[in-house]
Design a protein around this motif. Structure first.
Motif, PDB file in Angstrom:
ATOM      1  N   ARG A 102      -5.161  -6.062   1.006  1.00 26.23           N
ATOM      2  CA  ARG A 102      -5.372  -4.862   1.829  1.00 26.23           C
ATOM      3  C   ARG A 102      -5.309  -5.203   3.308  1.00 26.23           C
ATOM      4  O   ARG A 102      -4.759  -4.427   4.111  1.00 26.23           O
TER       5      ARG A 102
ATOM      6  N   GLU B 194      -2.522  -3.404   5.775  1.00 24.60           N
ATOM      7  CA  GLU B 194      -2.954  -2.560   6.895  1.00 24.60           C
ATOM      8  C   GLU B 194      -2.290  -2.943   8.210  1.00 24.60           C
ATOM      9  O   GLU B 194      -2.330  -2.167   9.171  1.00 24.60           O
TER      10      GLU B 194
ATOM     11  N   ASN C  80      -5.056 -10.125  11.292  1.00 21.48           N
ATOM     12  CA  ASN C  80      -5.793  -9.773  10.078  1.00 21.48           C
ATOM     13  C   ASN C  80      -5.930 -10.964   9.141  1.00 21.48           C
ATOM     14  O   ASN C  80      -6.983 -11.179   8.535  1.00 21.48           O
TER      15      ASN C  80
END
Length: 271
Positions: free
Chosen positions: A98, A102, A112
């Motif tokens: 995820r 994103e 991230n």
């Protein structure tokens, strides 16, 4: 079940010493091992085995009245001969995925990923992507630019090194010493000592573990570095690494680095 030989007994007790010290950061004694683990041995018998381990250079006694701690040689033996990687839970894999999905740009993907690696390992995460500004462009040309000489024509000279979560690493008890912390902060600031190790490792496929004094720059002695290359379209594009104290949970960290390195190249195909 393994046969009860002197070597297997030493290995079993040594693994428990490593696991206990990694968890608590406290020297490990025979009484503690006897109470905590069902070893089927008396504290006196465990002490005898610990004497053998000390003679082999795998553990040492930091203070006269203290228990024992693994040495650099001991950690190397553990990683090479005794350790089994600790698989990530499916929910952790899903969370990593995820974080990658994103991302809306190469920059945000790297940000991230580095934050995810640091959070999962409790240490500093390092993402090294040389020529990152060209990776997205090259992704569309890989089928045509299959020869290294042609690919190199598109490479820029600047190096992209992202370090995330140094505060997690520096919060650990090994770095209460101001001089050690200062040397490490200087290495973070300069980046070049870390980059040199990454460049050397990424010349070969696979995972590399550097323990303590195996890290050539003196600034990085007292820490361990786990490095793994990542690829895009079959071509190496950089690496994922974790920097932490020698007393790190290698089985856990190696699994995180391996999984993220395998995943990040696929995630970059979107950009």
């Amino acid at each position: 079940m393994k046969k009860d030989t002197p070597k297997n007994r030493r290995d079993c007790i040594f693994k428990h010493i490593v696991h206990s010290y990694v968890e608590t950061a406290e020297p490990v004694g025979s009484q503690a091992l006897s109470k905590r683990f069902n070893l089927g041995l008396s504290p006196a018998s465990i002490r005898n085995v610990m004497v053998e381990l000390e003679e082999l250079g795998l553990i040492a006694q930091p203070h006269t009245s203290a228990g024992r701690v693994p040495t650099e040689r001991g950690y190397r033996y553990y990683v090479d001969s005794l350790m089994r990687p600790e698989p990530l839970a499916e929910r952790e894999k899903g969370w990593i995925g995820r974080q990658m999905r994103e991302a809306r740009s190469m920059d945000s993907l790297v940000e991230n990923v580095s934050k995810a690696v640091s959070k999962l390992t409790g240490n500093a995460a390092i993402i090294y992507i040389p020529h990152m500004r060209r990776v997205s462009f090259l992704n569309h040309l890989l089928e045509e630019l299959v020869e290294a000489e042609k690919l190199n024509d598109f490479f820029e000279e600047d190096e992209e090194v992202f370090i995330e979560g140094a505060f997690r690493m520096l919060a650990q008890p090994e770095f209460r010493d101001a001089a050690r912390m200062g040397r490490l902060l200087q290495a973070f600031d300069e980046k070049s000592p870390i980059v040199r190790i990454l460049i050397r490792d990424l010349e070969e496929d696979g995972l590399h573990v550097h323990i303590g004094s195996e890290n050539a720059p003196a600034k990085l002695e007292g820490v361990s570095l786990v490095v793994r290359d990542c690829t895009l379209g079959g071509h190496p594009i950089g690496g994922v690494a974790v920097l932490g104290p020698i007393r790190m949970p290698y089985a856990r960290i190696i699994s995180v680095v391996d999984y993220v390195a395998d995943s990040v190249g696929r995630a970059m195909e979107r950009f």
